[in-house]
Design an enzyme around this catalytic site. Structure first.
Site, short mmCIF file in Angstrom:
data_model
loop_
_atom_site.label_atom_id
_atom_site.label_comp_id
_atom_site.label_asym_id
_atom_site.label_seq_id
_atom_site.Cartn_x
_atom_site.Cartn_y
_atom_site.Cartn_z
N VAL A 44 -52.28 -43.44 -32.84
CA VAL A 44 -51.35 -42.71 -33.72
C VAL A 44 -49.93 -43.25 -33.54
CG1 VAL A 44 -50.40 -40.44 -34.27
CG2 VAL A 44 -52.83 -40.66 -33.71
N CYS A 45 -49.54 -43.46 -32.29
CA CYS A 45 -48.18 -43.97 -32.00
C CYS A 45 -47.97 -45.34 -32.65
CB CYS A 45 -47.98 -44.13 -30.49
SG CYS A 45 -48.20 -42.62 -29.58
N THR A 46 -48.99 -46.16 -32.63
CA THR A 46 -48.88 -47.49 -33.22
C THR A 46 -48.53 -47.39 -34.70
OG1 THR A 46 -50.46 -48.35 -31.61
CG2 THR A 46 -50.17 -49.64 -33.62
#
Ligand code: BEZ
Length: 212
Positions: A44-46
């Site tokens: 998700v962070c990516t």
């Protein structure tokens, strides 16, 4: 003491993917969005970091700098940035704080022990040109943020500062806005809102967005 809307964003010095950031100096009188990520090399962070790089033009238009935080070291950040650029088809264009010692995460209360003892949740701080926190948002690790919504909040805050208006439910750029209740002087109302306004109630007055 917790950080609230209206608190001065605490200063810190921390490593980042670009250089050591002395936060107040880095702000340099500009608005900023500081947002945290649970961990490097997470899916998700990516996607979130790629999304923010793609929105650079929108942040620049509003005079807002972006800065992310993840609780890993600079070396990991550099390796992860390569993955972000490859998979999200972007060039990383803002720093990611390398908060391995959790100094900033603790200062900004980004670790919520009932969720996870060591990793940060997805916190967002919108900070104005006077270093004041104007918005705080908290999302769980599993939910990627909507950065269009964050831009919408910035637009609303900047409209309030510049035109003494507030924005109603589900407002989008270009929709009618609300005149703040404190503004009552008829002469000032005429001068500030030459397009006029509709008073549905004495406290509910709608006017076209002044900067459109
Ligand atoms: C993610 O960024 O994909 C993620 C990180 C921590 C927990 C769940 C998802």
């Amino acid at each position: 003491m917790g950080l609230h809307i209206g608190s001065i964003a605490p200063d810190f010095s921390q490593e980042s993917s670009e250089r050591v950031i002395n936060f107040h100096e880095w702000l340099g009188g500009k608005w900023a969005v500081l947002f945290s990520h649970p961990k490097d090399f997470t899916p998700v962070c990516t996607t979130e970091l790629g999304a923010v790089s793609k929105l650079k033009g929108e942040f620049d238009k509003r005079g807002v700098k972006a800065i992310a935080l993840s609780v890993d070291g600079v070396e990991d950040h550099h390796k992860w940035i390569k993955d972000i650029e490859e998979t999200q088809n972007t060039k990383q264009n803002f720093p990611i704080l390398a908060d391995g010692d959790r100094k900033v995460a603790k200062l900004y209360d980004m670790i919520h022990p009932e969720a996870n003892d060591t990793l940060t949740v997805r916190s967002v701080f919108i900070i104005d040109g006077n270093k004041k926190i104007r918005t705080t948002l908290t999302y769980p690790a599993s939910t990627g943020r909507n950065f269009d919504e964050i831009l919408r909040v910035i637009d609303s805050l900047q409209l309030t500062d510049n035109f003494k208006v507030a924005t109603p439910a589900n407002w989008k750029d270009g929709d009618d806005v609300v005149i703040i209740t404190a503004l009552q002087d008829p002469e000032e109302l005429k001068a500030r809102f030459p397009k006029g306004f509709r008073a549905l109630k004495p406290y509910l007055r709608l006017t076209p967005q002044p900067n459109k």
